[in-house]
Write a protein that holds these residues in place. Structure first.
Motif, PDB file in Angstrom:
ATOM      1  N   LYS A  47     -26.754  25.328 -41.858  1.00  0.00           N
ATOM      2  CA  LYS A  47     -27.388  25.801 -40.621  1.00  0.00           C
ATOM      3  C   LYS A  47     -27.499  27.316 -40.627  1.00  0.00           C
ATOM      4  CE  LYS A  47     -27.419  25.800 -35.660  1.00  0.00           C
ATOM      5  NZ  LYS A  47     -27.039  25.144 -34.439  1.00  0.00           N
ATOM      6  N   GLU A  48     -26.460  28.010 -41.066  1.00  0.00           N
ATOM      7  CA  GLU A  48     -26.507  29.470 -41.146  1.00  0.00           C
ATOM      8  C   GLU A  48     -27.649  29.932 -42.038  1.00  0.00           C
ATOM      9  OE1 GLU A  48     -22.688  30.733 -42.519  1.00  0.00           O
ATOM     10  OE2 GLU A  48     -21.697  30.294 -40.606  1.00  0.00           O
ATOM     11  N   ALA A  49     -27.819  29.277 -43.190  1.00  0.00           N
ATOM     12  CA  ALA A  49     -28.878  29.666 -44.123  1.00  0.00           C
ATOM     13  C   ALA A  49     -30.259  29.432 -43.511  1.00  0.00           C
ATOM     14  CB  ALA A  49     -28.733  28.904 -45.436  1.00  0.00           C
ATOM     15  N   VAL A  50     -30.428  28.277 -42.873  1.00  0.00           N
ATOM     16  CA  VAL A  50     -31.719  27.974 -42.238  1.00  0.00           C
ATOM     17  C   VAL A  50     -31.975  28.960 -41.095  1.00  0.00           C
ATOM     18  CG1 VAL A  50     -32.992  26.233 -40.916  1.00  0.00           C
ATOM     19  CG2 VAL A  50     -31.704  25.553 -42.945  1.00  0.00           C
ATOM     20  N   GLN A  51     -30.939  29.274 -40.338  1.00  0.00           N
ATOM     21  CA  GLN A  51     -31.094  30.235 -39.243  1.00  0.00           C
ATOM     22  C   GLN A  51     -31.481  31.613 -39.780  1.00  0.00           C
ATOM     23  OE1 GLN A  51     -30.680  29.403 -35.744  1.00  0.00           O
ATOM     24  NE2 GLN A  51     -31.966  31.224 -35.806  1.00  0.00           N
ATOM     25  N   GLU A  52     -30.881  32.018 -40.885  1.00  0.00           N
ATOM     26  CA  GLU A  52     -31.231  33.307 -41.502  1.00  0.00           C
ATOM     27  C   GLU A  52     -32.693  33.331 -41.918  1.00  0.00           C
ATOM     28  OE1 GLU A  52     -28.609  34.536 -44.676  1.00  0.00           O
ATOM     29  OE2 GLU A  52     -26.857  33.947 -43.501  1.00  0.00           O
ATOM     30  N   MET A  53     -33.180  32.229 -42.502  1.00  0.00           N
ATOM     31  CA  MET A  53     -34.591  32.174 -42.891  1.00  0.00           C
ATOM     32  C   MET A  53     -35.480  32.286 -41.660  1.00  0.00           C
ATOM     33  SD  MET A  53     -34.826  29.415 -46.022  1.00  0.00           S
ATOM     34  CE  MET A  53     -33.631  28.213 -45.469  1.00  0.00           C
ATOM     35  N   SER A  54     -35.106  31.591 -40.596  1.00  0.00           N
ATOM     36  CA  SER A  54     -35.887  31.637 -39.365  1.00  0.00           C
ATOM     37  C   SER A  54     -35.862  33.041 -38.765  1.00  0.00           C
ATOM     38  CB  SER A  54     -35.330  30.622 -38.360  1.00  0.00           C
ATOM     39  OG  SER A  54     -36.028  30.673 -37.149  1.00  0.00           O
ATOM     40  N   ASP A  55     -34.677  33.638 -38.725  1.00  0.00           N
ATOM     41  CA  ASP A  55     -34.543  34.992 -38.171  1.00  0.00           C
ATOM     42  C   ASP A  55     -35.323  36.030 -38.979  1.00  0.00           C
ATOM     43  OD1 ASP A  55     -32.902  33.905 -36.248  1.00  0.00           O
ATOM     44  OD2 ASP A  55     -31.038  34.660 -37.140  1.00  0.00           O
ATOM     45  N   SER A  56     -35.514  35.752 -40.271  1.00  0.00           N
ATOM     46  CA  SER A  56     -36.242  36.707 -41.114  1.00  0.00           C
ATOM     47  C   SER A  56     -37.759  36.604 -40.932  1.00  0.00           C
ATOM     48  CB  SER A  56     -35.896  36.493 -42.590  1.00  0.00           C
ATOM     49  OG  SER A  56     -36.545  35.336 -43.096  1.00  0.00           O
ATOM     50  N   ALA A  64     -39.238  24.400 -44.287  1.00  0.00           N
ATOM     51  CA  ALA A  64     -39.280  23.010 -44.744  1.00  0.00           C
ATOM     52  C   ALA A  64     -39.811  22.926 -46.171  1.00  0.00           C
ATOM     53  CB  ALA A  64     -40.152  22.175 -43.799  1.00  0.00           C
ATOM     54  N   LYS A  65     -40.866  23.663 -46.438  1.00  0.00           N
ATOM     55  CA  LYS A  65     -41.437  23.648 -47.786  1.00  0.00           C
ATOM     56  C   LYS A  65     -40.448  24.230 -48.795  1.00  0.00           C
ATOM     57  CE  LYS A  65     -45.477  24.975 -50.425  1.00  0.00           C
ATOM     58  NZ  LYS A  65     -46.787  25.594 -50.415  1.00  0.00           N
ATOM     59  N   GLU A  66     -39.813  25.317 -48.439  1.00  0.00           N
ATOM     60  CA  GLU A  66     -38.844  25.970 -49.328  1.00  0.00           C
ATOM     61  C   GLU A  66     -37.665  25.046 -49.646  1.00  0.00           C
ATOM     62  OE1 GLU A  66     -37.221  28.960 -51.670  1.00  0.00           O
ATOM     63  OE2 GLU A  66     -39.182  28.998 -50.680  1.00  0.00           O
ATOM     64  N   MET A  67     -37.228  24.288 -48.647  1.00  0.00           N
ATOM     65  CA  MET A  67     -36.064  23.415 -48.824  1.00  0.00           C
ATOM     66  C   MET A  67     -36.439  22.003 -49.265  1.00  0.00           C
ATOM     67  SD  MET A  67     -33.656  24.502 -45.607  1.00  0.00           S
ATOM     68  CE  MET A  67     -32.370  23.395 -46.141  1.00  0.00           C
ATOM     69  N   ASP A  68     -37.733  21.715 -49.301  1.00  0.00           N
ATOM     70  CA  ASP A  68     -38.236  20.387 -49.663  1.00  0.00           C
ATOM     71  C   ASP A  68     -37.705  19.322 -48.702  1.00  0.00           C
ATOM     72  OD1 ASP A  68     -39.824  18.649 -51.113  1.00  0.00           O
ATOM     73  OD2 ASP A  68     -38.223  18.152 -52.527  1.00  0.00           O
ATOM     74  N   ILE A  69     -37.783  19.644 -47.413  1.00  0.00           N
ATOM     75  CA  ILE A  69     -37.426  18.700 -46.362  1.00  0.00           C
ATOM     76  C   ILE A  69     -38.542  18.726 -45.327  1.00  0.00           C
ATOM     77  CG2 ILE A  69     -34.919  18.922 -46.715  1.00  0.00           C
ATOM     78  CD1 ILE A  69     -34.795  20.797 -44.323  1.00  0.00           C
ATOM     79  N   SER A  70     -38.487  17.811 -44.375  1.00  0.00           N
ATOM     80  CA  SER A  70     -39.547  17.761 -43.376  1.00  0.00           C
ATOM     81  C   SER A  70     -39.376  18.854 -42.315  1.00  0.00           C
ATOM     82  CB  SER A  70     -39.559  16.388 -42.690  1.00  0.00           C
ATOM     83  OG  SER A  70     -38.444  16.256 -41.830  1.00  0.00           O
ATOM     84  N   LEU A  78     -31.586  23.240 -36.995  1.00  0.00           N
ATOM     85  CA  LEU A  78     -31.450  24.395 -36.110  1.00  0.00           C
ATOM     86  C   LEU A  78     -30.899  24.004 -34.734  1.00  0.00           C
ATOM     87  CD1 LEU A  78     -34.683  26.359 -37.026  1.00  0.00           C
ATOM     88  CD2 LEU A  78     -32.314  27.007 -37.527  1.00  0.00           C
ATOM     89  N   ALA A  79     -31.157  22.773 -34.306  1.00  0.00           N
ATOM     90  CA  ALA A  79     -30.697  22.321 -32.999  1.00  0.00           C
ATOM     91  C   ALA A  79     -29.284  21.755 -33.030  1.00  0.00           C
ATOM     92  CB  ALA A  79     -31.659  21.264 -32.449  1.00  0.00           C
TER      93      ALA A  79
END
Length: 88
Positions: A47-56, A64-70, A78-79
């Motif tokens: 979650k921290e990593a995904v949040q960092e990507m979002s914050d950037s 989703a594309k970067e992580m190969d998930i939906s 994030l929720a």
């Protein structure tokens, strides 16, 4: 050794360190507890990593594309409400 291989090695060592000289039921409980703790830490770090990507500035679709998930899975991550680590 790359970071992922090092992390895998540490997890394997932690599993191996679970006492083998206790009854099987107790050993199983200890392994379950260790796995639960590892799973919680994994979810927290993901979650921290995904949040960092979002914050950037990355969009959820880019993440989703970067992580190969939906896209929906990114929103779920994030929720997620993840309890903070407990004090030792």
């Amino acid at each position: 050794m790359d970071d992922r291989a090092e992390e895998v090695r540490r997890v394997r060592e932690a599993i191996a360190a679970v006492a083998v000289d206790v009854e099987p039921a107790e050993r199983a409980r200890r392994l379950d507890a260790a796995m639960d703790a590892a799973r919680l830490e994994w979810r927290r770090r993901r979650k921290e990593a995904v949040q960092e990507m979002s914050d950037s500035g990355m969009t959820l679709r880019e993440i989703a594309k970067e992580m190969d998930i939906s896209f929906g899975r990114v929103r779920q991550i994030l929720a997620e409400e993840i309890d903070p680590p407990s004090a030792p």
